[in-house]
Design a protein around this motif. Structure first.
Motif, mmCIF file in Angstrom:
data_model
loop_
_atom_site.group_PDB
_atom_site.id
_atom_site.type_symbol
_atom_site.label_atom_id
_atom_site.label_comp_id
_atom_site.label_asym_id
_atom_site.label_seq_id
_atom_site.Cartn_x
_atom_site.Cartn_y
_atom_site.Cartn_z
ATOM 1 N N THR A 192 33.890 35.382 46.962
ATOM 2 C CA THR A 192 32.863 35.282 45.923
ATOM 3 C C THR A 192 33.017 36.438 44.948
ATOM 4 O O THR A 192 33.173 37.596 45.361
ATOM 5 N N THR A 193 32.953 36.126 43.670
ATOM 6 C CA THR A 193 32.986 37.155 42.634
ATOM 7 C C THR A 193 32.243 36.642 41.415
ATOM 8 O O THR A 193 31.752 35.510 41.400
ATOM 9 N N ASP A 246 35.023 36.837 36.302
ATOM 10 C CA ASP A 246 36.244 37.350 36.922
ATOM 11 C C ASP A 246 36.981 36.277 37.717
ATOM 12 O O ASP A 246 37.789 36.589 38.580
ATOM 13 N N ALA A 295 37.352 44.122 39.723
ATOM 14 C CA ALA A 295 36.384 43.083 40.099
ATOM 15 C C ALA A 295 35.949 43.291 41.543
ATOM 16 O O ALA A 295 36.776 43.546 42.423
ATOM 17 N N TRP A 296 34.644 43.184 41.768
ATOM 18 C CA TRP A 296 34.109 43.235 43.129
ATOM 19 C C TRP A 296 34.231 41.856 43.759
ATOM 20 O O TRP A 296 33.859 40.849 43.162
ATOM 21 N N ILE A 297 34.770 41.829 44.975
ATOM 22 C CA ILE A 297 34.989 40.558 45.677
ATOM 23 C C ILE A 297 34.337 40.647 47.052
ATOM 24 O O ILE A 297 34.592 41.592 47.816
ATOM 25 N N SER A 298 33.497 39.668 47.343
ATOM 26 C CA SER A 298 32.884 39.554 48.666
ATOM 27 C C SER A 298 33.657 38.508 49.460
ATOM 28 O O SER A 298 33.929 37.411 48.960
ATOM 29 N N ARG A 331 36.944 46.150 46.074
ATOM 30 C CA ARG A 331 37.143 46.101 44.624
ATOM 31 C C ARG A 331 38.634 46.003 44.346
ATOM 32 O O ARG A 331 39.431 46.770 44.908
ATOM 33 N N LEU A 333 28.057 33.485 39.536
ATOM 34 C CA LEU A 333 29.018 33.684 40.606
ATOM 35 C C LEU A 333 29.940 32.474 40.752
ATOM 36 O O LEU A 333 29.579 31.348 40.403
#
Length: 434
Positions: A160-161, A165, A133-136, A129, A69
């Motif tokens: 965070t990803t 990515d 890319a998934w992004i928190s 998303r 991460l």
């Protein structure tokens, strides 16, 4: 006798004694056979094992996060903070569950006020998303630290990803900046000072057309020509060792169009405006110098009512209060050793006669223009701007106002009141000077 003695010895029976030596496991066996000891030892062993396992998992998870991460922090005092919030509101407006409202309003020239509400992601965690890319996103407020200039708590946004990515962060910020600049396209941003930095004041204003501010013949053209010449000759200044900055003074009675013209000029040049009130409480020489040295790019620095600041300073000194800003501090900020380059400063005043000659000398104020009450030429052009084609009534209106002292602001208010009624505007000319 002897025989009988031998028989007695033979017939005596004795039980053999076997000597037992202590073994090394005897004590441990006895202790482990104790049920209380067994129970305690078992619990300690299980607890110790679980602790080791938990620590191992935590270390493993930390190592895994570091390897897999990547995070990006955006503090609230960074310029990209508001850009990202506006951008993210577009990405998560359908799925966000934690929202915060940002309210802005604009007062129009006719006095009406329009209000807009923007819903942006609120404090908490968000997941979305973008570009595969998934992004928190975690938006957190620090309740212990406050921004003293705004009274609001400091905030931090953490993205965070996956490490693979990480390039998406740069793409994301670039898109957020383009979105913010697109909203400002064709508009003028007004900045005001918040502590040691410049921040936008309200929503960007629609650029004002230069011909919407009608000055006396030739005044507008002279100023625009001089400013454009300054902007296009930075190399000429540098080659001759001349500080690359220019100062302008617009003076005259209230309502003569000084501030309006500066706003229109900024719109024509596609510049923004930084307004600084020298009478602001808490403004010091150091802060003034810092603000004038860190003006946003492509911005006009505006010091309104330059005379009023030091008139108030003298009054406060007479009452026994120490002023925060000094006249020498202003002079040093304008053209001292630490003053900034590539700067355009406009000053306005209603009483030029009150200004110290040390301020109005070349190098601090390089061009002065008087903006007075409306001249016959201004009156005629303003009338025709509101009532296009009514030349006959324009001449009559000018004639009725000949010799009268009327500001352009009063004329505009008169025309707005008699909107679409040119005859009534002429008939009621007397209300402008009675």
């Amino acid at each position: 006798m002897e025989h009988s003695g031998e028989l007695g010895d033979v017939g005596r029976s004795e039980t053999p004694v076997v000597e037992q030596k202590p073994t090394s496991g005897g004590f441990l066996a006895q202790m482990t056979s104790n049920p209380l000891f067994s129970a305690g030892f078992g619990l300690i062993g299980v607890g110790f094992g679980l602790t080791i396992l938990r620590q191992g998992l935590n270390l493993g998870a930390t190592a895994l996060r570091r390897r897999l991460l990547v995070t990006l922090e955006i503090p609230s005092k960074d310029k990209s903070y508001l850009w990202f919030l506006q951008w993210m509101s577009q990405q998560t407006k359908k799925n966000a569950r934690h929202l915060a409202v940002e309210t802005s309003y604009k007062q129009h020239d006719n006095g009406s006020v329009s209000t807009t509400f923007s819903l942006v992601p609120g404090p908490g965690r968000h997941l979305f998303r973008w570009r595969g890319a998934w992004i928190s996103v975690s938006r957190e407020r620090d309740g212990k630290m406050m921004d003293l200039t705004t009274g609001s708590p400091f905030e931090t946004i953490t993205l965070t990803t996956l490490s693979s990515d990480r390039d998406v962060f740069t793409q994301l910020l670039n898109e957020a900046q383009k979105l913010a600049l697109a909203k400002q396209e064709g508009k003028t941003v007004i900045y005001t000072s918040w502590g040691p930095e410049w921040r936008p004041f309200g929503m960007p204003r629609k650029r004002r057309l230069l011909d919407s501010v009608i000055l006396d013949d030739g005044v507008s053209e002279r100023i625009v020509r001089d400013v454009r010449d300054f902007i296009g000759n930075g190399k000429w200044y540098n080659e001759r060792g001349i500080p690359y900055r220019r100062g302008y003074l617009l003076y005259g009675p209230p309502g003569s169009g000084k501030s309006s013209f500066i706003q229109a000029l900024a719109g024509t040049l596609e510049y923004n405006i930084c307004i600084l009130n020298l009478s602001e409480r808490g403004l010091t020489d150091d802060r003034l110098n810092h603000l004038l040295s860190n003006v946003p790019e492509r911005s006009i620095m505006l010091l309104e009512d330059i005379d009023a600041a030091f008139q108030k300073r003298k009054a406060s000194d007479e009452q026994g209060y120490q002023s925060m800003i000094t006249f020498s501090g202003l002079l040093n900020a304008l053209d001292g050793v630490a003053s900034a380059e590539e700067r355009i400063v406009f000053m306005t005043t209603n009483h030029a006669e009150l200004l110290d000659q040390a301020l109005v000398r070349p190098g601090r104020i390089d061009m002065k223009e008087y903006l007075g009450n409306a001249t016959p030429s201004q009156i005629r052009r303003m009338f025709l701007r509101f009532y296009e084609g009514r030349t006959d009534l324009a001449e009559l209106f000018v004639k009725k106002l000949r010799g009268k002292q009327v500001s352009t602001a009063a004329l505009q208010g008169h025309f707005v009141y008699w909107k679409d009624k040119p005859e009534e505007a002429v008939e009621n000319t007397h209300t402008l000077y009675e």
